[in-house]
Write an enzyme that holds these catalytic residues in place. Structure first.
Site, PDB file in Angstrom:
ATOM      1  N   GLY A  17       0.826  -1.209   0.000  1.00 52.88           N
ATOM      2  CA  GLY A  17       0.000   0.000   0.000  1.00 52.88           C
ATOM      3  C   GLY A  17       0.855   1.252   0.000  1.00 52.88           C
ATOM      4  O   GLY A  17       0.473   2.282   0.576  1.00 52.88           O
ATOM      5  N   SER A  19       1.701   3.370  -2.335  1.00 58.42           N
ATOM      6  CA  SER A  19       1.510   4.406  -3.349  1.00 58.42           C
ATOM      7  C   SER A  19       0.896   5.682  -2.787  1.00 58.42           C
ATOM      8  O   SER A  19       0.807   6.694  -3.491  1.00 58.42           O
ATOM      9  CB  SER A  19       0.636   3.869  -4.485  1.00 58.42           C
ATOM     10  OG  SER A  19      -0.627   3.448  -3.983  1.00 58.42           O
ATOM     11  N   GLY A  21      -0.891   7.799   1.136  1.00 59.90           N
ATOM     12  CA  GLY A  21      -1.329   7.754   2.524  1.00 59.90           C
ATOM     13  C   GLY A  21      -0.247   7.331   3.484  1.00 59.90           C
ATOM     14  O   GLY A  21       0.906   7.762   3.419  1.00 59.90           O
ATOM     15  N   ILE A  22      -0.605   6.436   4.391  1.00 57.74           N
ATOM     16  CA  ILE A  22       0.325   5.983   5.424  1.00 57.74           C
ATOM     17  C   ILE A  22       1.506   5.240   4.810  1.00 57.74           C
ATOM     18  O   ILE A  22       2.657   5.433   5.228  1.00 57.74           O
ATOM     19  CB  ILE A  22      -0.417   5.082   6.428  1.00 57.74           C
ATOM     20  CG1 ILE A  22      -1.486   5.887   7.169  1.00 57.74           C
ATOM     21  CG2 ILE A  22       0.554   4.457   7.411  1.00 57.74           C
ATOM     22  CD1 ILE A  22      -2.398   5.043   8.033  1.00 57.74           C
ATOM     23  N   GLY A  23       1.251   4.390   3.816  1.00 59.01           N
ATOM     24  CA  GLY A  23       2.336   3.639   3.194  1.00 59.01           C
ATOM     25  C   GLY A  23       3.398   4.547   2.599  1.00 59.01           C
ATOM     26  O   GLY A  23       4.601   4.303   2.744  1.00 59.01           O
ATOM     27  N   TYR A 158     -16.370  -0.894   6.654  1.00 58.65           N
ATOM     28  CA  TYR A 158     -14.959  -0.560   6.859  1.00 58.65           C
ATOM     29  C   TYR A 158     -14.521  -0.953   8.271  1.00 58.65           C
ATOM     30  O   TYR A 158     -13.462  -1.559   8.472  1.00 58.65           O
ATOM     31  CB  TYR A 158     -14.763   0.938   6.627  1.00 58.65           C
ATOM     32  CG  TYR A 158     -13.333   1.408   6.668  1.00 58.65           C
ATOM     33  CD1 TYR A 158     -12.516   1.290   5.554  1.00 58.65           C
ATOM     34  CD2 TYR A 158     -12.814   1.997   7.817  1.00 58.65           C
ATOM     35  CE1 TYR A 158     -11.205   1.734   5.586  1.00 58.65           C
ATOM     36  CE2 TYR A 158     -11.508   2.451   7.856  1.00 58.65           C
ATOM     37  CZ  TYR A 158     -10.703   2.316   6.744  1.00 58.65           C
ATOM     38  OH  TYR A 158      -9.406   2.759   6.787  1.00 58.65           O
TER      39      TYR A 158
END
Length: 339
Positions: A17, A19, A21-23, A158
């Site tokens: 992940g 690409s 946000g947090i990643g 979610y």
């Protein structure tokens, strides 16, 4: 089981992940601290741009366009890490971008896709990492979320996926401990994060945190064995307030700017310092209370007329007072009857 985790600068990290946000925040911070990176995501174009950005700063980066919600793709990411760097020391599973939706409105197919994307991305990646790290040791860090503990409107599917991830991380940790594997499994639980689709609605329920704050927690877990790290106590406080005054909680959430630090996280990273500060605060409160006279002896108190009459009555009857002191009694008229 002895878990030995190396400094970030000497580690090879797999980040899924990556690409956005947090990643992406984790990748940038890890690259700045000298780690070698294997970045995986479904968006190959974004990965190429990120690799160029980090490579220009001197980082060694390999990218893999993959959907790790499929077990074969997770295995391919591990194989790329093995071919490029001889393996990896930590696997960091961050959530891909998803769209939150109402449980009563969203089609079942969309809810199933959301659950599969979130849960299986974390599960298949962690399982593949565990197979690899059982031999050499290392860390598995799974980014969950506070949505597993707080029921929010428009986030039921979610939150359900996040709850499943939390249960999975705990179960995987127990399995590895039972096998004596030298692997640390950490669940990082951020409150609302200031990027990503679900954050737009979550901001109404609590303050949003900068992804860099979550990245700090993730990289701390890569170097230090922890079971759980919570980022953002403000989100949990907002959830509690929402049970009492939901309208006020929403207004406060919209008015709160994005936060770039988390005192709750700092307390977990530095528990001794946090305990010392708490003890100091307690001593300060006690000192102020003493200075203000709270609990001091206020001197003799004025006695009521009833107290004075009772004392005089006792003094005039010493024999009865002594007998009453020695024996349980019950008065009947003027007699004293002992049972």
């Amino acid at each position: 089981m002895t878990v030995s985790l190396k400094p970030i600068a000497h580690q090879i990290l797999v980040i899924t992940g990556a690409s956005g946000g947090i990643g992406l925040a984790v990748a940038r911070e890890a690259a700045a601290r000298g780690a070698r990176l294997v970045l995986a995501a479904r968006n190959g174009g974004a990965l190429t741009r990120i690799a160029s950005e980090l490579g220009a700063r001197g980082a060694r980066v390999v990218t893999v366009e993959a959907d790790v919600s499929e077990p074969e793709e997770a295995r391919r990411v591990a194989q790329v890490a093995q071919a490029a760097f001889g393996g990896f020391d930590a696997w960091i599973s961050t959530a891909p971008s998803v769209t939150a939706g109402d449980a009563l409105v969203a089609p079942a197919s969309d809810q199933r896709l959301l659950f599969d994307t979130l849960y299986w991305s974390a599960a298949h990646g962690a399982i593949e990492a565990a197979r690899h790290l059982r031999r050499r040791g290392g860390a598995i860090v799974v980014v969950g979320g506070a949505f597993a503990d707080r029921a929010l409107a428009r986030h039921a599917p979610y939150g359900a996926a996040r709850g499943a991830i939390e249960a999975f991380a705990g179960g995987l940790r127990r399995e590895l401990e039972a096998q004596g594997a030298p692997v640390s499994v950490t669940l990082v639980k951020p409150s609302a994060v200031g990027e990503g689709a679900p954050a737009a609605h979550a901001a109404e329920e609590g303050p949003a945190y900068d992804p860099a704050v979550v990245a700090r927690a993730v990289l701390f877990a890569v170097e230090h064995r922890r079971r759980t790290l919570v980022v953002g106590a403000g989100g949990f406080a907002a959830g509690a307030l929402g049970e009492i005054a939901p309208g006020l909680a929403r207004r406060m959430g919209r008015a709160t700017p994005r936060r770039e630090t988390s005192l709750a996280l700092e307390a977990q990273i530095h528990p001794v310092a946090a305990a010392a500060l708490a003890a100091g605060a307690g001593l300060l409160v006690a000192g102020l209370a003493y200075a203000l006279g709270v609990g001091r002896d206020r001197g003799p108190q004025t006695r009521s007329p009833q107290d004075a009459r009772y004392s005089a009555w006792r003094a005039s009857r010493p024999m009865r007072a002594r007998r009453a002191a020695r024996h349980p009694t019950m008065r009947q008229g003027s007699r004293v009857v002992t049972h």
